[in-house]
Design a protein around this motif. Structure first.
Motif, PDB file in Angstrom:
ATOM      1  N   GLY A 195       7.301  -0.133  -8.556  1.00 28.31           N
ATOM      2  CA  GLY A 195       8.127  -0.759  -9.589  1.00 28.31           C
ATOM      3  C   GLY A 195       9.196  -1.661  -8.998  1.00 28.31           C
ATOM      4  O   GLY A 195       9.456  -2.760  -9.494  1.00 28.31           O
ATOM      5  N   GLY A 196       9.822  -1.201  -7.912  1.00 26.09           N
ATOM      6  CA  GLY A 196      10.827  -2.021  -7.234  1.00 26.09           C
ATOM      7  C   GLY A 196      10.227  -3.280  -6.643  1.00 26.09           C
ATOM      8  O   GLY A 196      10.847  -4.345  -6.664  1.00 26.09           O
ATOM      9  N   ALA A 197       9.009  -3.174  -6.101  1.00 25.80           N
ATOM     10  CA  ALA A 197       8.334  -4.355  -5.554  1.00 25.80           C
ATOM     11  C   ALA A 197       8.065  -5.377  -6.657  1.00 25.80           C
ATOM     12  O   ALA A 197       8.248  -6.578  -6.460  1.00 25.80           O
ATOM     13  N   ALA A 198       7.660  -4.888  -7.825  1.00 26.49           N
ATOM     14  CA  ALA A 198       7.410  -5.797  -8.953  1.00 26.49           C
ATOM     15  C   ALA A 198       8.709  -6.484  -9.387  1.00 26.49           C
ATOM     16  O   ALA A 198       8.732  -7.698  -9.621  1.00 26.49           O
ATOM     17  N   LEU A 241       4.702  -7.317  -1.153  1.00 26.25           N
ATOM     18  CA  LEU A 241       3.354  -6.788  -0.924  1.00 26.25           C
ATOM     19  C   LEU A 241       3.387  -5.571  -0.006  1.00 26.25           C
ATOM     20  O   LEU A 241       2.640  -4.609  -0.207  1.00 26.25           O
ATOM     21  N   GLY A 242       4.258  -5.594   1.000  1.00 20.63           N
ATOM     22  CA  GLY A 242       4.405  -4.432   1.877  1.00 20.63           C
ATOM     23  C   GLY A 242       4.933  -3.217   1.132  1.00 20.63           C
ATOM     24  O   GLY A 242       4.441  -2.103   1.301  1.00 20.63           O
ATOM     25  N   LEU A 243       5.944  -3.428   0.297  1.00 17.35           N
ATOM     26  CA  LEU A 243       6.484  -2.331  -0.513  1.00 17.35           C
ATOM     27  C   LEU A 243       5.436  -1.800  -1.489  1.00 17.35           C
ATOM     28  O   LEU A 243       5.302  -0.588  -1.671  1.00 17.35           O
ATOM     29  N   LEU A 244       4.705  -2.702  -2.099  1.00 15.55           N
ATOM     30  CA  LEU A 244       3.663  -2.317  -3.038  1.00 15.55           C
ATOM     31  C   LEU A 244       2.578  -1.498  -2.334  1.00 15.55           C
ATOM     32  O   LEU A 244       2.144  -0.454  -2.844  1.00 15.55           O
ATOM     33  N   LEU A 292      11.396  -6.986  -7.551  1.00 12.88           N
ATOM     34  CA  LEU A 292      11.802  -7.893  -6.479  1.00 12.88           C
ATOM     35  C   LEU A 292      10.975  -9.174  -6.503  1.00 12.88           C
ATOM     36  O   LEU A 292      11.488 -10.262  -6.240  1.00 12.88           O
ATOM     37  N   MET A 293       9.698  -9.044  -6.854  1.00 12.53           N
ATOM     38  CA  MET A 293       8.832 -10.219  -6.933  1.00 12.53           C
ATOM     39  C   MET A 293       9.294 -11.157  -8.049  1.00 12.53           C
ATOM     40  O   MET A 293       9.372 -12.374  -7.856  1.00 12.53           O
ATOM     41  N   VAL A 294       9.637 -10.590  -9.188  1.00 11.80           N
ATOM     42  CA  VAL A 294      10.124 -11.407 -10.308  1.00 11.80           C
ATOM     43  C   VAL A 294      11.448 -12.073  -9.934  1.00 11.80           C
ATOM     44  O   VAL A 294      11.647 -13.273 -10.161  1.00 11.80           O
ATOM     45  N   LEU A 295      12.363 -11.300  -9.338  1.00  9.23           N
ATOM     46  CA  LEU A 295      13.660 -11.867  -8.947  1.00  9.23           C
ATOM     47  C   LEU A 295      13.510 -12.962  -7.891  1.00  9.23           C
ATOM     48  O   LEU A 295      14.220 -13.970  -7.928  1.00  9.23           O
ATOM     49  N   SER A 296      12.576 -12.781  -6.958  1.00 10.23           N
ATOM     50  CA  SER A 296      12.390 -13.812  -5.935  1.00 10.23           C
ATOM     51  C   SER A 296      11.794 -15.082  -6.547  1.00 10.23           C
ATOM     52  O   SER A 296      12.134 -16.186  -6.117  1.00 10.23           O
ATOM     53  N   ALA A 297      10.937 -14.951  -7.549  1.00  7.81           N
ATOM     54  CA  ALA A 297      10.389 -16.132  -8.226  1.00  7.81           C
ATOM     55  C   ALA A 297      11.491 -16.873  -8.981  1.00  7.81           C
ATOM     56  O   ALA A 297      11.553 -18.103  -8.959  1.00  7.81           O
ATOM     57  N   ILE A 298      12.372 -16.115  -9.617  1.00  9.93           N
ATOM     58  CA  ILE A 298      13.501 -16.738 -10.318  1.00  9.93           C
ATOM     59  C   ILE A 298      14.405 -17.446  -9.316  1.00  9.93           C
ATOM     60  O   ILE A 298      14.827 -18.581  -9.539  1.00  9.93           O
ATOM     61  N   ARG A 299      14.679 -16.775  -8.195  1.00  8.22           N
ATOM     62  CA  ARG A 299      15.531 -17.382  -7.161  1.00  8.22           C
ATOM     63  C   ARG A 299      14.896 -18.663  -6.638  1.00  8.22           C
ATOM     64  O   ARG A 299      15.578 -19.671  -6.446  1.00  8.22           O
TER      65      ARG A 299
END
Length: 141
Positions: A86-89, A45-48, A91-98
């Protein structure tokens, strides 16, 4: 407590002083996983927000300075802001997968720590910092 005395847990089972029952350890692991996931979301959210700020700032500066309202596509700060969003999005997907992977590992009792997402985030942020430094150096000349 002295010697072999035991405390009764909520389930009625005896628990040695200082030890954590397996049920509580399991719950603690899940809660720690959730806190970590929420920390990743806050970072995203901060990056976004920063990316959005850059994009909007360029748009406002273009209209305010030139008054033309011409398209501003391709300006460096615009691209950096879009890259941050785009990077925040991603990272959000990768963190949900993790989060999901670690949750399954905790349930199965086979947790294997991984630093892949951490290194991805650091690499992405380092790239953005280098691009911003390069942009600042080029525009201040």
């Amino acid at each position: 407590m002295k010697g072999g005395e035991q405390k009764k847990s909520a389930s009625g089972k005896g628990v040695e002083s200082g030890e954590v029952s397996p049920e509580r350890a399991h719950v603690r692991a899940h809660l720690a996983n959730e806190r970590t996931f929420l920390a990743w979301i806050r970072t995203c959210l901060g990056l976004l927000a920063f990316g959005f700020l850059l994009v909007r700032w360029v748009a406002i500066a273009a209209v305010g300075s030139w008054g033309t309202g011409l398209p501003i596509r391709g300006q460096p700060l615009q691209l950096i802001g879009e890259g941050l969003m785009g990077g925040a999005a991603a990272l959000m997907v990768l963190s949900a997968i993790r989060f999901a992977v670690i949750r399954r590992q905790i349930i199965r009792g086979i947790y294997r720590p991984s630093v892949a997402l951490d290194f991805f985030a650091v690499g992405f942020l380092l790239f953005i910092v280098i691009v911003l430094i390069y942009y600042c150096r080029c525009t201040l000349r």
